[in-house]
Write a protein that holds these residues in place. Structure first.
Motif, PDB file in Angstrom:
ATOM      1  N   GLU A  91       0.828  -1.209   0.000  1.00 55.40           N
ATOM      2  CA  GLU A  91       0.000   0.000   0.000  1.00 55.40           C
ATOM      3  C   GLU A  91       0.859   1.255   0.000  1.00 55.40           C
ATOM      4  O   GLU A  91       0.464   2.293  -0.519  1.00 55.40           O
ATOM      5  CB  GLU A  91      -0.932   0.013   1.216  1.00 55.40           C
ATOM      6  N   ARG A 135       1.278 -12.807  -6.862  1.00 52.11           N
ATOM      7  CA  ARG A 135       0.276 -11.794  -7.217  1.00 52.11           C
ATOM      8  C   ARG A 135       0.733 -10.374  -6.925  1.00 52.11           C
ATOM      9  O   ARG A 135      -0.051  -9.430  -7.071  1.00 52.11           O
ATOM     10  CB  ARG A 135      -1.015 -12.060  -6.439  1.00 52.11           C
ATOM     11  N   ASN A 138       4.087  -6.794  -9.605  1.00 56.54           N
ATOM     12  CA  ASN A 138       4.148  -5.356  -9.895  1.00 56.54           C
ATOM     13  C   ASN A 138       2.876  -4.688  -9.368  1.00 56.54           C
ATOM     14  O   ASN A 138       1.933  -5.361  -8.962  1.00 56.54           O
ATOM     15  CB  ASN A 138       4.366  -5.094 -11.401  1.00 56.54           C
ATOM     16  N   GLN A 139       2.909  -3.369  -9.374  1.00 60.35           N
ATOM     17  CA  GLN A 139       1.843  -2.623  -8.712  1.00 60.35           C
ATOM     18  C   GLN A 139       0.456  -2.892  -9.302  1.00 60.35           C
ATOM     19  O   GLN A 139      -0.516  -3.057  -8.573  1.00 60.35           O
ATOM     20  CB  GLN A 139       2.159  -1.127  -8.747  1.00 60.35           C
ATOM     21  N   SER A 140       0.369  -2.998 -10.624  1.00 59.94           N
ATOM     22  CA  SER A 140      -0.963  -3.196 -11.212  1.00 59.94           C
ATOM     23  C   SER A 140      -1.486  -4.594 -10.905  1.00 59.94           C
ATOM     24  O   SER A 140      -2.678  -4.792 -10.662  1.00 59.94           O
ATOM     25  CB  SER A 140      -0.940  -2.937 -12.717  1.00 59.94           C
ATOM     26  N   MET A 141      -0.570  -5.557 -10.880  1.00 63.71           N
ATOM     27  CA  MET A 141      -0.960  -6.922 -10.501  1.00 63.71           C
ATOM     28  C   MET A 141      -1.403  -6.936  -9.030  1.00 63.71           C
ATOM     29  O   MET A 141      -2.379  -7.589  -8.671  1.00 63.71           O
ATOM     30  CB  MET A 141       0.249  -7.833 -10.688  1.00 63.71           C
ATOM     31  N   TYR A 142      -0.685  -6.212  -8.191  1.00 60.01           N
ATOM     32  CA  TYR A 142      -1.060  -6.138  -6.785  1.00 60.01           C
ATOM     33  C   TYR A 142      -2.469  -5.575  -6.635  1.00 60.01           C
ATOM     34  O   TYR A 142      -3.303  -6.131  -5.916  1.00 60.01           O
ATOM     35  CB  TYR A 142      -0.071  -5.275  -5.991  1.00 60.01           C
ATOM     36  N   GLU A 143      -2.733  -4.481  -7.338  1.00 59.17           N
ATOM     37  CA  GLU A 143      -4.050  -3.852  -7.204  1.00 59.17           C
ATOM     38  C   GLU A 143      -5.163  -4.782  -7.681  1.00 59.17           C
ATOM     39  O   GLU A 143      -6.211  -4.879  -7.043  1.00 59.17           O
ATOM     40  CB  GLU A 143      -4.106  -2.542  -8.012  1.00 59.17           C
ATOM     41  N   SER A 144      -4.908  -5.481  -8.798  1.00 57.98           N
ATOM     42  CA  SER A 144      -5.992  -6.278  -9.372  1.00 57.98           C
ATOM     43  C   SER A 144      -6.111  -7.671  -8.736  1.00 57.98           C
ATOM     44  O   SER A 144      -7.206  -8.188  -8.577  1.00 57.98           O
ATOM     45  CB  SER A 144      -5.811  -6.401 -10.888  1.00 57.98           C
ATOM     46  N   LYS A 145      -4.992  -8.284  -8.362  1.00 58.35           N
ATOM     47  CA  LYS A 145      -5.061  -9.672  -7.896  1.00 58.35           C
ATOM     48  C   LYS A 145      -4.504  -9.897  -6.492  1.00 58.35           C
ATOM     49  O   LYS A 145      -4.896 -10.838  -5.809  1.00 58.35           O
ATOM     50  CB  LYS A 145      -4.270 -10.566  -8.867  1.00 58.35           C
ATOM     51  N   LYS A 147      -4.090  -7.608  -3.732  1.00 59.28           N
ATOM     52  CA  LYS A 147      -4.695  -6.927  -2.592  1.00 59.28           C
ATOM     53  C   LYS A 147      -5.815  -7.757  -1.947  1.00 59.28           C
ATOM     54  O   LYS A 147      -5.805  -8.009  -0.744  1.00 59.28           O
ATOM     55  CB  LYS A 147      -5.248  -5.598  -3.086  1.00 59.28           C
TER      56      LYS A 147
END
Ligand SMILES: *[C@@H]1O[C@H](CO)[C@@H](O)[C@H](O)[C@H]1NC(C)=O
Length: 229
Positions: A91, A135, A138-145, A147
């Motif tokens: 985060e 998951r 990278n940041q976009s993967m973290y946000e989508s999968k 988190k």
């Protein structure tokens, strides 16, 4: 009706003995349980069980046995803390830190007796951490999968509801929705309604240290299992 066994991990700070009576038993905690009988809807309070601790000056080698049940529940707690701390780091945008927290937890867990014993919960937790790690590449993967996955893991393991008595959870539970459904189901069948907040005024059966406190595993602990119903 299906009977299930609830497991509580209790972490206790054991005070240092100041007097010389080190062979005495020390009263540590009293444990009892208040619950609502699902059939009669009546409140039941069990008899208190006093947990005592021997305080010998020397401990025999044969007494230095690690309980595998305690070990596996400690693993669960550590995994939950790691997932919580990893999410906090992610985060903040610190993905390398988030990844290393998960890796570190896997490394520590690899060196526990339940992992050596190929315990189902330990291997499930390891898989879950591995999945979480994959998951947050990278940041976009973290946000989508990542988190949601981390959040579900944290809440189910802190609530100690993702598994009972070593049953483990199937790999289908790695999907966030399935995990949530399973947790809801077990909560509905075993635990009092979530809106029952009265338990907070009672002595707590399970006590979690703050998420940032990573020293708990070095402290002595006692484990208390309610009688299987
Ligand atoms: C993030 O990682 C995934 C999986 O490796 C990849 O498909 C995706 O392109 C990456 N996104 C960015 C923004 O690098």
């Amino acid at each position: 009706m299906q009977m299930k066994r609830g497991i509580f991990l209790v972490l206790v700070n054991v005070p240092v003995l100041t007097d010389g009576n080190s062979n005495d038993q020390m009263k540590l905690v009293s444990v009892w349980c208040d619950y609502k009988d699902p059939l009669t809807k009546e409140s039941v309070t069990t008899e208190a069980i006093e947990v005592k601790l021997q305080r010998p000056e020397m401990v025999n080698e044969e007494d230095m046995v690690v309980s595998i049940e305690v070990d596996r529940q400690k693993n669960r707690l550590q995994a939950a803390e790691a997932m919580s701390n990893s999410r906090a780091a992610a985060e903040r945008g610190d993905l390398p830190r988030a990844q290393s927290i998960l890796n570190g937890c896997r490394t520590r867990m690899a060196d526990t007796i339940s992992m050596y014993a190929c315990d189902g919960l330990a291997t499930d937790l390891d898989l879950e951490l591995q999945e979480a790690r994959s998951r947050i590449v990278n940041q976009s993967m973290y946000e989508s999968k990542g988190k949601g996955f981390l959040l579900a893991g944290v809440s189910s393991h802190f609530a100690q509801q993702a598994c009972y008595g070593g049953a483990g959870f199937s790999s289908s539970a790695y999907q966030t929705d399935n995990m949530r459904r399973m947790v809801d189901k077990s909560r509905a069948s075993v635990f009092p309604p979530a809106n029952d907040n009265t338990h907070q005024k009672r002595p707590r059966a399970s006590v979690f240290p703050p998420a940032t406190d990573n020293t708990h595993h070095k402290r002595p602990h006692a484990s208390v299992f309610p009688p299987a119903s």
